[in-house]
Design a protein around this motif. Sequence first.
Motif, PDB file in Angstrom:
ATOM      1  N   UNK A 131     -67.338 -77.091  63.939  1.00  0.00           N
ATOM      2  CA  UNK A 131     -68.607 -77.947  63.585  1.00  0.00           C
ATOM      3  C   UNK A 131     -69.414 -76.952  62.843  1.00  0.00           C
ATOM      4  N   UNK A 132     -69.225 -75.702  63.082  1.00  0.00           N
ATOM      5  CA  UNK A 132     -70.064 -74.655  62.396  1.00  0.00           C
ATOM      6  C   UNK A 132     -69.061 -73.501  62.182  1.00  0.00           C
ATOM      7  N   UNK A 133     -69.546 -72.337  61.390  1.00  0.00           N
ATOM      8  CA  UNK A 133     -68.786 -71.277  61.014  1.00  0.00           C
ATOM      9  C   UNK A 133     -67.886 -70.606  62.350  1.00  0.00           C
ATOM     10  N   UNK A 134     -68.680 -70.544  63.452  1.00  0.00           N
ATOM     11  CA  UNK A 134     -68.109 -70.134  64.737  1.00  0.00           C
ATOM     12  C   UNK A 134     -67.897 -70.939  65.817  1.00  0.00           C
ATOM     13  N   UNK A 135     -68.280 -72.308  65.512  1.00  0.00           N
ATOM     14  CA  UNK A 135     -68.390 -73.151  66.893  1.00  0.00           C
ATOM     15  C   UNK A 135     -67.568 -74.107  66.558  1.00  0.00           C
ATOM     16  N   UNK A 136     -66.652 -74.565  67.654  1.00  0.00           N
ATOM     17  CA  UNK A 136     -65.649 -75.801  67.605  1.00  0.00           C
ATOM     18  C   UNK A 136     -65.737 -76.528  68.728  1.00  0.00           C
ATOM     19  N   UNK A 137     -65.324 -77.748  68.612  1.00  0.00           N
ATOM     20  CA  UNK A 137     -65.200 -78.871  69.826  1.00  0.00           C
ATOM     21  C   UNK A 137     -63.798 -78.960  69.951  1.00  0.00           C
ATOM     22  N   UNK A 138     -63.613 -78.914  70.992  1.00  0.00           N
ATOM     23  CA  UNK A 138     -61.927 -79.149  71.742  1.00  0.00           C
ATOM     24  C   UNK A 138     -61.795 -80.309  72.676  1.00  0.00           C
ATOM     25  N   UNK A 139     -60.762 -81.161  72.327  1.00  0.00           N
ATOM     26  CA  UNK A 139     -60.433 -82.322  73.654  1.00  0.00           C
ATOM     27  C   UNK A 139     -58.945 -82.286  73.598  1.00  0.00           C
ATOM     28  N   UNK A 140     -58.311 -83.002  74.444  1.00  0.00           N
ATOM     29  CA  UNK A 140     -56.902 -82.922  74.527  1.00  0.00           C
ATOM     30  C   UNK A 140     -56.660 -83.639  76.018  1.00  0.00           C
ATOM     31  N   UNK A 141     -55.361 -83.783  76.331  1.00  0.00           N
ATOM     32  CA  UNK A 141     -54.629 -84.139  77.508  1.00  0.00           C
ATOM     33  C   UNK A 141     -53.370 -83.243  77.516  1.00  0.00           C
ATOM     34  N   UNK A 142     -53.380 -82.735  78.725  1.00  0.00           N
ATOM     35  CA  UNK A 142     -51.840 -82.018  79.124  1.00  0.00           C
ATOM     36  C   UNK A 142     -51.522 -82.606  80.567  1.00  0.00           C
ATOM     37  N   UNK A 143     -50.256 -82.592  80.413  1.00  0.00           N
ATOM     38  CA  UNK A 143     -49.490 -83.286  81.948  1.00  0.00           C
ATOM     39  C   UNK A 143     -48.423 -82.064  82.348  1.00  0.00           C
ATOM     40  N   UNK A 144     -48.516 -81.681  83.598  1.00  0.00           N
ATOM     41  CA  UNK A 144     -47.364 -80.755  84.332  1.00  0.00           C
ATOM     42  C   UNK A 144     -46.801 -81.655  85.131  1.00  0.00           C
ATOM     43  N   UNK A 145     -45.395 -81.980  84.618  1.00  0.00           N
ATOM     44  CA  UNK A 145     -44.375 -82.900  85.624  1.00  0.00           C
ATOM     45  C   UNK A 145     -43.600 -82.163  86.231  1.00  0.00           C
ATOM     46  N   UNK A 146     -43.252 -82.123  87.434  1.00  0.00           N
ATOM     47  CA  UNK A 146     -42.312 -81.520  88.009  1.00  0.00           C
ATOM     48  C   UNK A 146     -40.942 -81.739  87.805  1.00  0.00           C
ATOM     49  N   UNK A 147     -40.077 -80.407  87.686  1.00  0.00           N
ATOM     50  CA  UNK A 147     -38.683 -80.674  87.425  1.00  0.00           C
ATOM     51  C   UNK A 147     -37.855 -80.816  88.549  1.00  0.00           C
ATOM     52  N   UNK A 148     -38.678 -80.131  89.931  1.00  0.00           N
ATOM     53  CA  UNK A 148     -37.594 -79.941  90.994  1.00  0.00           C
ATOM     54  C   UNK A 148     -37.182 -81.585  91.571  1.00  0.00           C
ATOM     55  N   UNK A 149     -36.352 -81.713  92.261  1.00  0.00           N
ATOM     56  CA  UNK A 149     -36.132 -82.814  92.830  1.00  0.00           C
ATOM     57  C   UNK A 149     -36.805 -83.231  94.212  1.00  0.00           C
ATOM     58  N   UNK A 150     -37.882 -84.011  93.913  1.00  0.00           N
ATOM     59  CA  UNK A 150     -38.850 -84.375  94.901  1.00  0.00           C
ATOM     60  C   UNK A 150     -38.982 -85.862  94.836  1.00  0.00           C
ATOM     61  N   UNK A 151     -38.740 -86.391  95.886  1.00  0.00           N
ATOM     62  CA  UNK A 151     -38.637 -87.856  96.018  1.00  0.00           C
ATOM     63  C   UNK A 151     -40.268 -88.469  95.725  1.00  0.00           C
ATOM     64  N   UNK A 152     -40.457 -89.541  94.959  1.00  0.00           N
ATOM     65  CA  UNK A 152     -41.827 -90.138  94.717  1.00  0.00           C
ATOM     66  C   UNK A 152     -42.730 -89.121  94.049  1.00  0.00           C
ATOM     67  N   UNK A 153     -42.224 -88.237  93.189  1.00  0.00           N
ATOM     68  CA  UNK A 153     -43.086 -87.079  92.630  1.00  0.00           C
ATOM     69  C   UNK A 153     -43.832 -87.710  91.426  1.00  0.00           C
ATOM     70  N   UNK A 154     -44.959 -87.059  91.098  1.00  0.00           N
ATOM     71  CA  UNK A 154     -45.784 -87.501  89.913  1.00  0.00           C
ATOM     72  C   UNK A 154     -46.642 -86.066  89.704  1.00  0.00           C
ATOM     73  N   UNK A 155     -46.947 -86.171  88.244  1.00  0.00           N
ATOM     74  CA  UNK A 155     -47.498 -85.021  87.644  1.00  0.00           C
ATOM     75  C   UNK A 155     -48.907 -84.900  87.933  1.00  0.00           C
ATOM     76  N   UNK A 156     -49.401 -83.439  87.247  1.00  0.00           N
ATOM     77  CA  UNK A 156     -50.713 -83.143  87.419  1.00  0.00           C
ATOM     78  C   UNK A 156     -51.369 -83.318  85.969  1.00  0.00           C
ATOM     79  N   UNK A 157     -52.410 -84.400  86.001  1.00  0.00           N
ATOM     80  CA  UNK A 157     -53.013 -84.744  84.346  1.00  0.00           C
ATOM     81  C   UNK A 157     -54.375 -83.966  84.385  1.00  0.00           C
ATOM     82  N   UNK A 158     -54.453 -83.229  83.014  1.00  0.00           N
ATOM     83  CA  UNK A 158     -55.534 -82.512  82.708  1.00  0.00           C
ATOM     84  C   UNK A 158     -56.157 -83.148  81.484  1.00  0.00           C
TER      85      UNK A 158
END
Length: 167
Positions: A131-158
């Motif tokens: 938005x300016x020479x040195x200033x930016x705006x950032x947005x997004x979505x990351x998800x960390x989903x377990x690969x381990x064998x865990x019953x009824x697992x769900x991921x971490x949403x960011x």
Amino acid sequence: MVCNISDAQNDSKITIGAFYTVVLFDYKYDLNGKPYTLWEHYLNINSQLRFKKNWRIGLEFNLSNIDGENIDNPFYFTGLTLDYDLLHSRKFSLYLRTGLSIGNLSFAGDDGPTKRIVINRIIGISMSYKIYKFLMINTGFYNHFPLNKIQYKFGISQPFIGFGIRI
């Protein structure tokens, strides 16, 4: 992303950043049969190195604190990421992310968060707009989903939004 250090001659860039995320999660019932809510707090500190025009490799560290009864805080997870910039332009970037992380935060079923060693796959999308020479705006979505064998697992949403400074 907080800070970008760049060499304009060869367009190689090192990025150092951070963002804070708060997630409200409604659990159906606790062990006593009452509905309850958890507030999940995540602090993400990361760095990236651009090694090709549209590619970045990075490291991230997440520290988490979860508000609720009988929760063994703090939690952590750290990862290696690979980002691809789909639109690499002067003002706008759109990144696809993949990677792996390891940590001690696990969500499974209605039990709430527990500490156990978990390996996660990371997927996500983010965008950055200058938005300016040195200033930016950032947005997004990351998800960390377990690969381990865990019953009824769900991921971490960011989901996140923030500002960046390029120097």
